[in-house]
Design a protein around this motif. Structure first.
Motif, PDB file in Angstrom:
ATOM      1  N   SER A  16      32.579   6.566  61.939  1.00  0.00           N
ATOM      2  CA  SER A  16      31.670   6.131  63.245  1.00  0.00           C
ATOM      3  C   SER A  16      32.592   6.534  64.625  1.00  0.00           C
ATOM      4  O   SER A  16      31.973   6.976  65.510  1.00  0.00           O
ATOM      5  N   THR A  17      33.685   5.998  64.663  1.00  0.00           N
ATOM      6  CA  THR A  17      34.514   6.630  65.563  1.00  0.00           C
ATOM      7  C   THR A  17      34.551   7.987  66.103  1.00  0.00           C
ATOM      8  O   THR A  17      34.219   8.542  67.090  1.00  0.00           O
ATOM      9  N   VAL A  18      34.650   8.993  65.273  1.00  0.00           N
ATOM     10  CA  VAL A  18      34.550  10.462  65.437  1.00  0.00           C
ATOM     11  C   VAL A  18      33.262  10.714  65.604  1.00  0.00           C
ATOM     12  O   VAL A  18      33.001  11.588  66.528  1.00  0.00           O
ATOM     13  N   GLY A  19      32.179  10.230  65.037  1.00  0.00           N
ATOM     14  CA  GLY A  19      31.002  10.493  65.345  1.00  0.00           C
ATOM     15  C   GLY A  19      30.294  10.368  66.646  1.00  0.00           C
ATOM     16  O   GLY A  19      29.629  11.228  67.404  1.00  0.00           O
ATOM     17  N   ARG A  20      30.986   8.950  67.029  1.00  0.00           N
ATOM     18  CA  ARG A  20      30.553   8.667  68.792  1.00  0.00           C
ATOM     19  C   ARG A  20      31.379   9.674  69.635  1.00  0.00           C
ATOM     20  O   ARG A  20      30.578   9.884  70.593  1.00  0.00           O
ATOM     21  N   LEU A  21      32.499  10.210  69.418  1.00  0.00           N
ATOM     22  CA  LEU A  21      33.134  11.107  70.126  1.00  0.00           C
ATOM     23  C   LEU A  21      32.613  12.400  70.352  1.00  0.00           C
ATOM     24  O   LEU A  21      32.232  13.101  71.110  1.00  0.00           O
ATOM     25  N   MET A  22      32.126  12.955  68.987  1.00  0.00           N
ATOM     26  CA  MET A  22      31.432  14.196  68.778  1.00  0.00           C
ATOM     27  C   MET A  22      30.147  13.927  69.511  1.00  0.00           C
ATOM     28  O   MET A  22      29.624  15.061  70.399  1.00  0.00           O
ATOM     29  N   VAL A  28      24.591  14.581  73.066  1.00  0.00           N
ATOM     30  CA  VAL A  28      23.455  14.250  72.137  1.00  0.00           C
ATOM     31  C   VAL A  28      23.899  12.661  71.635  1.00  0.00           C
ATOM     32  O   VAL A  28      24.831  12.134  71.900  1.00  0.00           O
ATOM     33  N   GLY A  29      23.066  12.155  70.855  1.00  0.00           N
ATOM     34  CA  GLY A  29      22.798  10.602  70.580  1.00  0.00           C
ATOM     35  C   GLY A  29      23.644  10.880  69.222  1.00  0.00           C
ATOM     36  O   GLY A  29      24.022  11.399  68.614  1.00  0.00           O
ATOM     37  N   PHE A  30      24.298   9.280  68.997  1.00  0.00           N
ATOM     38  CA  PHE A  30      24.938   8.993  67.754  1.00  0.00           C
ATOM     39  C   PHE A  30      24.010   7.853  67.326  1.00  0.00           C
ATOM     40  O   PHE A  30      23.471   7.142  67.719  1.00  0.00           O
ATOM     41  N   ARG A  31      24.124   8.116  65.719  1.00  0.00           N
ATOM     42  CA  ARG A  31      23.480   6.929  64.752  1.00  0.00           C
ATOM     43  C   ARG A  31      24.422   6.793  63.726  1.00  0.00           C
ATOM     44  O   ARG A  31      24.969   7.756  63.058  1.00  0.00           O
ATOM     45  N   LEU A  76      25.421  11.895  63.185  1.00  0.00           N
ATOM     46  CA  LEU A  76      24.789  11.102  62.208  1.00  0.00           C
ATOM     47  C   LEU A  76      26.085  10.813  61.317  1.00  0.00           C
ATOM     48  O   LEU A  76      26.935  11.793  60.843  1.00  0.00           O
ATOM     49  N   ALA A  77      26.566   9.290  61.119  1.00  0.00           N
ATOM     50  CA  ALA A  77      27.464   9.165  60.318  1.00  0.00           C
ATOM     51  C   ALA A  77      26.948   8.175  59.281  1.00  0.00           C
ATOM     52  O   ALA A  77      25.923   7.183  59.281  1.00  0.00           O
ATOM     53  N   ALA A 155      40.295  11.682  68.849  1.00  0.00           N
ATOM     54  CA  ALA A 155      39.928  12.845  69.839  1.00  0.00           C
ATOM     55  C   ALA A 155      40.566  14.162  68.898  1.00  0.00           C
ATOM     56  O   ALA A 155      39.623  15.226  69.143  1.00  0.00           O
ATOM     57  N   GLN A 156      41.648  14.308  68.682  1.00  0.00           N
ATOM     58  CA  GLN A 156      41.846  15.627  67.647  1.00  0.00           C
ATOM     59  C   GLN A 156      41.163  15.987  66.482  1.00  0.00           C
ATOM     60  O   GLN A 156      40.645  16.944  66.332  1.00  0.00           O
TER      61      GLN A 156
END
Length: 171
Positions: A16-22, A28-31, A76-77, A155-156
């Protein structure tokens, strides 16, 4: 499959953390399918497990994953156990799936590994090791790429995941 990226991995791996950052980097949106399930049912994942058991939860999860893959065009996560369902694995095959690969000790070192995760109650370390052994081949089966989190900041990991899929941040 509509999402630009789908993240799978162990509970607490950082999907979820990486997904939101991506999503933020791509504009784009995150889900998150666990959040979708909680929103739809009005109950937490832990409460759903407690009242209906894992089998009932997996049925809700299968439906949530199917809907998100059809409707969402961002990042999407998925819940850590989504890949245990054969129908879900079929839906994921060939898609832009990233295995966010955290080793068990790294997840445990974050300190809240069992928080809100019903399959990790009790001896979280032993349960997480068991899940890692059982699920690793399933993550490999569906993932196009694997991105390790060991020794990396979120972030990495995000930058590595974007590069691995050939995705370019929004200007």
């Amino acid at each position: 499959m509509r999402p630009v990226a789908v993240l799978v991995g162990l509970p607490g791996a950082g999907k979820s953390t990486v997904g939101r950052l991506m999503a933020d980097r791509l504009g784009v949106g995150f889900r998150d399918t666990d959040a979708d399930i909680e929103d739809r049912t009005g109950r937490s994942v832990a409460a759903l497990f407690a009242s209906g058991g894992e089998q009932r939860f997996r049925a809700l999860e299968r439906a949530a994953v199917r809907a998100a893959l059809a409707e969402h065009d961002g990042v999407l996560a998925l819940g850590g156990g989504a890949v245990v369902d054969p129908a879900t694995r079929t839906l994921l095959r060939g898609g832009p799936v990233i295995h966010v690969d955290a080793d068990v000790q790294e997840v445990l070192d974050r300190g809240d590994a069992a928080a809100g995760r019903p399959l990790l109650h009790g001896d979280a370390a032993a349960r997480l090791r068991e899940l890692a052994v059982r699920r690793a081949p399933l993550y490999r089966e569906v993932a196009r790429v694997r991105v390790g989190v060991q020794g990396r900041s979120p972030a990495q990991v995000t930058l590595a995941a974007l590069a691995a899929l050939g995705l370019h941040p929004a200007a």
